[in-house]
Design a protein around this motif. Structure first.
Motif, short mmCIF file in Angstrom:
data_model
loop_
_atom_site.label_atom_id
_atom_site.label_comp_id
_atom_site.label_asym_id
_atom_site.label_seq_id
_atom_site.Cartn_x
_atom_site.Cartn_y
_atom_site.Cartn_z
N ALA A 89 2.12 8.17 -0.95
CA ALA A 89 2.83 7.44 0.10
C ALA A 89 1.86 6.60 0.93
O ALA A 89 2.16 5.47 1.32
CB ALA A 89 3.59 8.41 1.00
N ALA A 90 0.68 7.18 1.19
CA ALA A 90 -0.32 6.42 1.93
C ALA A 90 -0.79 5.22 1.14
O ALA A 90 -1.02 4.13 1.69
CB ALA A 90 -1.50 7.34 2.27
N SER A 91 -0.93 5.38 -0.17
CA SER A 91 -1.34 4.25 -1.01
C SER A 91 -0.30 3.15 -0.99
O SER A 91 -0.61 1.95 -0.94
CB SER A 91 -1.57 4.72 -2.45
N ALA A 96 1.50 -2.26 0.98
CA ALA A 96 2.41 -3.07 1.78
C ALA A 96 1.69 -3.70 2.97
O ALA A 96 1.93 -4.86 3.33
CB ALA A 96 3.58 -2.22 2.25
N ARG A 97 0.80 -2.91 3.56
CA ARG A 97 0.06 -3.42 4.71
C ARG A 97 -0.84 -4.58 4.31
O ARG A 97 -0.92 -5.60 5.01
CB ARG A 97 -0.77 -2.28 5.32
N THR A 98 -1.53 -4.46 3.19
CA THR A 98 -2.40 -5.54 2.72
C THR A 98 -1.60 -6.81 2.43
O THR A 98 -2.01 -7.92 2.76
CB THR A 98 -3.16 -5.09 1.46
N THR A 99 -0.43 -6.62 1.80
CA THR A 99 0.42 -7.77 1.50
C THR A 99 0.88 -8.45 2.78
O THR A 99 0.88 -9.68 2.89
CB THR A 99 1.64 -7.32 0.68
N GLY A 209 3.37 -1.20 -6.77
CA GLY A 209 4.19 -0.09 -7.24
C GLY A 209 5.06 0.48 -6.14
O GLY A 209 4.84 0.22 -4.96
N VAL A 210 6.06 1.24 -6.51
CA VAL A 210 6.96 1.87 -5.56
C VAL A 210 6.80 3.37 -5.68
O VAL A 210 6.92 3.93 -6.78
CB VAL A 210 8.43 1.47 -5.83
N ARG A 211 6.51 4.04 -4.59
CA ARG A 211 6.28 5.48 -4.61
C ARG A 211 7.59 6.22 -4.32
O ARG A 211 8.42 5.75 -3.55
CB ARG A 211 5.25 5.87 -3.54
N ALA A 212 7.72 7.35 -4.89
CA ALA A 212 8.92 8.16 -4.65
C ALA A 212 8.93 8.65 -3.21
O ALA A 212 7.88 8.91 -2.62
CB ALA A 212 8.94 9.35 -5.61
N ALA A 213 10.12 8.78 -2.67
CA ALA A 213 10.25 9.18 -1.27
C ALA A 213 9.71 10.59 -1.04
O ALA A 213 9.28 10.93 0.06
CB ALA A 213 11.70 9.10 -0.83
N ASN A 214 9.74 11.45 -2.08
CA ASN A 214 9.29 12.84 -1.90
C ASN A 214 7.85 13.03 -2.36
O ASN A 214 7.43 14.15 -2.60
CB ASN A 214 10.21 13.79 -2.65
N SER A 215 7.08 11.93 -2.46
CA SER A 215 5.68 12.06 -2.85
C SER A 215 4.89 12.82 -1.80
O SER A 215 5.22 12.78 -0.61
CB SER A 215 5.05 10.68 -3.07
N THR A 216 3.84 13.45 -2.24
CA THR A 216 3.00 14.20 -1.31
C THR A 216 2.14 13.25 -0.50
O THR A 216 1.59 12.29 -1.02
CB THR A 216 2.08 15.16 -2.09
N MET A 217 2.04 13.52 0.80
CA MET A 217 1.18 12.72 1.67
C MET A 217 0.37 13.69 2.52
O MET A 217 0.92 14.64 3.09
CB MET A 217 1.99 11.80 2.58
#
Length: 220
Positions: A89-91, A96-99, A209-217
């Motif tokens: 999620a952080a990645s 998104a932040r860089t874009t 890429g798109v990360r899953a909402a339940n990814s570990t952060m």
């Protein structure tokens, strides 16, 4: 008040007389005709419209646009601050932040780049107005003290519609419209030069890429 403002009253009075004489038609074959066909306006009317153009509002607009960049600078500073988290999620957030940072302030196609171009265009227009007003003031000063001005005033005061008056009016109109023609050419050149930098900016990138909402952060 600049030189054109100071010459406006006597200049418009003379040009109104010129317009009156030309209303009956310019001398056949005179070099005024191409200018009349191009400008499609008599010199008195053209100068009255040009008198409303002043450089100060355009220069002020450029300054106002540049002040807007401070808000973008603040937003970019916040986005650039490092965050103490990791994981998928952080990645995704970093992508998104860089874009978004690129879209806000990276290169001439960014939002800040377009603001700077808009401000530069306003400055260029202000310089064009100032220079064109000075050139027109010089032209008015020349025609006001010319022999043709004496002939035009004499013809209109006497209510005569003679060849000498019409020829003198055509000469004055040619000088004035020629200066305005150069001024309008300059404005068109500026628009062509700046148009690519003033085009609407678009969102240039998407996150890879798109990360899953339940990814570990992990935070910290």
């Amino acid at each position: 008040m600049d030189a054109l403002d100071r010459l406006a009253e006597p200049g418009l009075d003379l040009l109104a007389r010129v317009d009156t004489l030309l209303a009956a038609g310019a001398p056949e074959g005179h070099r005024l005709w191409p200018l009349l066909r191009r400008m499609q306006v008599l010199p008195g009317a053209a100068v009255r419209e040009f008198l409303d153009l002043h450089p100060a509002p355009l220069a002020d607009a450029g300054h106002a646009v540049r002040r807007l960049t401070r808000g973008y600078d603040d937003a970019c500073t916040l986005l650039a601050d490092p965050v103490a988290w990791s994981g998928p999620a952080a990645s995704a957030y970093d992508e998104a932040r860089t874009t978004l940072l690129r879209h806000l302030d990276e290169g001439p196609e960014s939002l800040v780049g377009r603001l700077e171009s808009t401000a530069g265009y306003a400055d260029a227009l202000a310089d064009w107005v100032e220079g064109s007003r000075l050139a027109l003031a010089r032209a008015l000063a020349d025609v006001l003290r010319s022999a043709e001005a004496v002939t035009v005033c004499a013809a209109t005061a006497a209510g005569r519609d003679d060849r000498a008056g019409a020829l003198a009016a055509a000469e004055i109109a040619t000088r004035v419209l020629a200066v305005l023609g150069v001024a309008y050419d300059g404005a068109e050149t500026l628009l062509r030069q700046w148009a690519p930098s003033l085009a609407e900016t678009t969102w240039r990138d998407r996150p890879a890429g798109v990360r899953a909402a339940n990814s570990t952060m992990r935070i910290g």
